[in-house]
Design an enzyme around this catalytic site. Structure first.
Site, PDB file in Angstrom:
ATOM      1  N   LEU A 121      -1.050  23.639   8.379  1.00 41.79           N
ATOM      2  CA  LEU A 121      -0.347  22.436   8.816  1.00 41.79           C
ATOM      3  C   LEU A 121       0.067  22.522  10.280  1.00 41.79           C
ATOM      4  O   LEU A 121       0.321  23.603  10.807  1.00 41.79           O
ATOM      5  CB  LEU A 121       0.903  22.219   7.965  1.00 41.79           C
ATOM      6  CG  LEU A 121       0.704  22.029   6.464  1.00 41.79           C
ATOM      7  CD1 LEU A 121       2.051  22.029   5.765  1.00 41.79           C
ATOM      8  CD2 LEU A 121      -0.046  20.733   6.188  1.00 41.79           C
ATOM      9  N   GLU A 129      -3.315  30.324  12.622  1.00 43.50           N
ATOM     10  CA  GLU A 129      -3.864  30.352  11.268  1.00 43.50           C
ATOM     11  C   GLU A 129      -4.994  31.374  11.145  1.00 43.50           C
ATOM     12  O   GLU A 129      -5.127  32.049  10.116  1.00 43.50           O
ATOM     13  CB  GLU A 129      -4.359  28.958  10.874  1.00 43.50           C
ATOM     14  CG  GLU A 129      -3.265  27.914  10.722  1.00 43.50           C
ATOM     15  CD  GLU A 129      -2.290  28.234   9.600  1.00 43.50           C
ATOM     16  OE1 GLU A 129      -2.653  28.997   8.671  1.00 43.50           O
ATOM     17  OE2 GLU A 129      -1.157  27.726   9.645  1.00 43.50           O
ATOM     18  N   ARG A 176      -5.863  26.555  -5.653  1.00 41.54           N
ATOM     19  CA  ARG A 176      -5.299  25.233  -5.362  1.00 41.54           C
ATOM     20  C   ARG A 176      -4.868  24.600  -6.680  1.00 41.54           C
ATOM     21  O   ARG A 176      -5.699  24.181  -7.491  1.00 41.54           O
ATOM     22  CB  ARG A 176      -6.330  24.363  -4.641  1.00 41.54           C
ATOM     23  CG  ARG A 176      -6.690  24.864  -3.251  1.00 41.54           C
ATOM     24  CD  ARG A 176      -5.477  24.937  -2.337  1.00 41.54           C
ATOM     25  NE  ARG A 176      -5.826  25.273  -0.970  1.00 41.54           N
ATOM     26  CZ  ARG A 176      -4.922  25.441  -0.003  1.00 41.54           C
ATOM     27  NH1 ARG A 176      -3.624  25.329  -0.285  1.00 41.54           N
ATOM     28  NH2 ARG A 176      -5.310  25.749   1.222  1.00 41.54           N
ATOM     29  N   PRO A 199      -8.658   8.539   3.884  1.00 39.42           N
ATOM     30  CA  PRO A 199      -7.879   7.512   4.580  1.00 39.42           C
ATOM     31  C   PRO A 199      -7.384   6.378   3.707  1.00 39.42           C
ATOM     32  O   PRO A 199      -6.531   5.600   4.137  1.00 39.42           O
ATOM     33  CB  PRO A 199      -8.853   7.003   5.651  1.00 39.42           C
ATOM     34  CG  PRO A 199     -10.208   7.299   5.104  1.00 39.42           C
ATOM     35  CD  PRO A 199     -10.062   8.577   4.341  1.00 39.42           C
ATOM     36  N   GLY A 200      -7.881   6.285   2.477  1.00 42.04           N
ATOM     37  CA  GLY A 200      -7.374   5.246   1.590  1.00 42.04           C
ATOM     38  C   GLY A 200      -6.002   5.559   1.014  1.00 42.04           C
ATOM     39  O   GLY A 200      -5.302   4.652   0.546  1.00 42.04           O
ATOM     40  N   GLU A 255      -3.531  11.889   6.827  1.00 34.63           N
ATOM     41  CA  GLU A 255      -3.776  13.194   7.435  1.00 34.63           C
ATOM     42  C   GLU A 255      -4.944  13.153   8.424  1.00 34.63           C
ATOM     43  O   GLU A 255      -5.997  12.599   8.148  1.00 34.63           O
ATOM     44  CB  GLU A 255      -4.083  14.229   6.348  1.00 34.63           C
ATOM     45  CG  GLU A 255      -4.310  15.624   6.894  1.00 34.63           C
ATOM     46  CD  GLU A 255      -4.618  16.625   5.790  1.00 34.63           C
ATOM     47  OE1 GLU A 255      -4.462  17.834   6.032  1.00 34.63           O
ATOM     48  OE2 GLU A 255      -4.993  16.202   4.684  1.00 34.63           O
ATOM     49  N   ALA A 280      -7.037  27.487   7.579  1.00 37.85           N
ATOM     50  CA  ALA A 280      -6.487  26.178   7.936  1.00 37.85           C
ATOM     51  C   ALA A 280      -4.987  26.190   7.713  1.00 37.85           C
ATOM     52  O   ALA A 280      -4.457  27.026   6.970  1.00 37.85           O
ATOM     53  CB  ALA A 280      -7.150  25.073   7.106  1.00 37.85           C
ATOM     54  N   ARG A 317       0.846  -1.189   0.000  1.00 40.97           N
ATOM     55  CA  ARG A 317       0.000   0.000   0.000  1.00 40.97           C
ATOM     56  C   ARG A 317       0.887   1.247   0.000  1.00 40.97           C
ATOM     57  O   ARG A 317       1.835   1.332   0.780  1.00 40.97           O
ATOM     58  CB  ARG A 317      -0.920   0.027   1.229  1.00 40.97           C
ATOM     59  CG  ARG A 317      -1.934  -1.113   1.258  1.00 40.97           C
ATOM     60  CD  ARG A 317      -2.986  -0.928   0.184  1.00 40.97           C
ATOM     61  NE  ARG A 317      -3.983  -1.999   0.180  1.00 40.97           N
ATOM     62  CZ  ARG A 317      -3.948  -3.056  -0.615  1.00 40.97           C
ATOM     63  NH1 ARG A 317      -2.944  -3.193  -1.486  1.00 40.97           N
ATOM     64  NH2 ARG A 317      -4.895  -3.973  -0.556  1.00 40.97           N
ATOM     65  N   GLU A 318       0.578   2.163  -0.888  1.00 41.17           N
ATOM     66  CA  GLU A 318       1.298   3.436  -0.950  1.00 41.17           C
ATOM     67  C   GLU A 318       0.375   4.545  -0.490  1.00 41.17           C
ATOM     68  O   GLU A 318      -0.806   4.572  -0.830  1.00 41.17           O
ATOM     69  CB  GLU A 318       1.785   3.700  -2.375  1.00 41.17           C
ATOM     70  CG  GLU A 318       2.822   2.689  -2.848  1.00 41.17           C
ATOM     71  CD  GLU A 318       3.225   2.874  -4.298  1.00 41.17           C
ATOM     72  OE1 GLU A 318       4.254   2.296  -4.697  1.00 41.17           O
ATOM     73  OE2 GLU A 318       2.495   3.570  -5.031  1.00 41.17           O
ATOM     74  N   GLU A 371       1.772  35.597   1.261  1.00 45.76           N
ATOM     75  CA  GLU A 371       2.588  35.368   0.070  1.00 45.76           C
ATOM     76  C   GLU A 371       2.006  34.218  -0.740  1.00 45.76           C
ATOM     77  O   GLU A 371       1.097  33.511  -0.301  1.00 45.76           O
ATOM     78  CB  GLU A 371       4.031  35.041   0.476  1.00 45.76           C
ATOM     79  CG  GLU A 371       4.717  36.138   1.289  1.00 45.76           C
ATOM     80  CD  GLU A 371       6.095  35.727   1.755  1.00 45.76           C
ATOM     81  OE1 GLU A 371       6.373  34.512   1.782  1.00 45.76           O
ATOM     82  OE2 GLU A 371       6.903  36.605   2.103  1.00 45.76           O
ATOM     83  N   GLU A 389      -4.547  34.157   8.325  1.00 50.26           N
ATOM     84  CA  GLU A 389      -5.366  34.053   7.115  1.00 50.26           C
ATOM     85  C   GLU A 389      -6.644  34.887   7.151  1.00 50.26           C
ATOM     86  O   GLU A 389      -7.213  35.176   6.096  1.00 50.26           O
ATOM     87  CB  GLU A 389      -5.715  32.589   6.844  1.00 50.26           C
ATOM     88  CG  GLU A 389      -4.494  31.727   6.525  1.00 50.26           C
ATOM     89  CD  GLU A 389      -4.862  30.380   5.939  1.00 50.26           C
ATOM     90  OE1 GLU A 389      -6.048  29.999   5.987  1.00 50.26           O
ATOM     91  OE2 GLU A 389      -3.946  29.704   5.430  1.00 50.26           O
TER      92      GLU A 389
END
Length: 216
Positions: free
Chosen positions: A87, A102, A73, A124-125, A129, A85, A46-47, A151, A106
């Site tokens: 990381l 954030e 995006r 989840p497949g 995250e 949002a 699985r990758e 930026e 933002e």
């Protein structure tokens, strides 16, 4: 399969990994290839993308409006509407502090109150995250001289205040499709109908979040 009362819960159940390698080390996340022992189903490769995790903030003002931002995006070639949002990429920073950061960066806002609204796993497949979404209320503006300089994709991004009911309609009609935004506005709509009784304290433990048992 009948579930006992209170039995509807994801079951953390890691299967043995017989080998693991980083296929690609990226700037933010890595692509990992694991060989997993699924017992009677045998060994399978699985990758997936290994992700640091993230937080998001649904801002709700006294007029029951939510604050949305529009950001380009590149993977989907779209300027999509989102909620603030980011990381979890600051070592040792609690998720609620990351959410407040954030929100400052933002949306130029400070929240007098943060509650946990919903926790989600967007894909989840193929992606590990974990995202915690907070509800921000009791708002004040960041002073002009203390605002974050944006930026790249964030430069000049639009911001809009939208009635929560309008945001819910836009999600259900397919006009906005960001998964975090969708989960957030639908959760807020239901939580409001339940007199906010479903909200959790901002520092509620997150054992299945980044760095928790789900990474064990």
């Amino acid at each position: 399969m009948a579930l006992a009362e209170g039995g509807l819960v994801d079951a953390f159940d890691p299967r043995p990994v017989t080998s693991s390698e980083v296929v690609m080390a990226g700037r933010v996340w890595d692509v990992v290839r694991d060989e997993v022992d699924l017992g009677d189903a045998g060994l399978h490769v699985r990758e997936y993308v290994r992700h640091p995790g993230a937080v998001a903030v649904l801002v709700l003002d006294d007029e029951n409006r939510v604050c949305l931002i529009q950001q380009y995006r590149h993977p989907i070639r779209t300027r999509e509407w989102e909620i603030p949002a980011g990381l979890l990429d600051v070592e040792g920073e609690p998720p609620w502090e990351a959410a407040a950061r954030e929100l400052h960066e933002e949306a130029d806002l400070v929240a007098g109150r943060l509650d946990v609204l919903v926790d989600i796993r967007p894909s989840p497949g193929g992606l590990d995250e974990a995202i915690r979404v907070y509800l921000a209320r009791n708002l004040s503006a960041v002073p002009e001289g203390e605002r974050h300089v944006r930026e790249a994709e964030e430069q000049g991004m639009p911001r809009a205040w939208v009635p929560l009911d309008d945001a819910v309609s836009a999600v259900l009609e397919g006009r906005i499709q960001n998964s975090i935004l969708a989960a957030a506005v639908l959760s807020a709509h239901v939580a409001g109908q339940r007199n906010w009784s479903t909200l959790r304290p901002y520092d509620t433990p997150w054992p299945q979040g980044p760095g928790g048992s789900a990474r064990a």
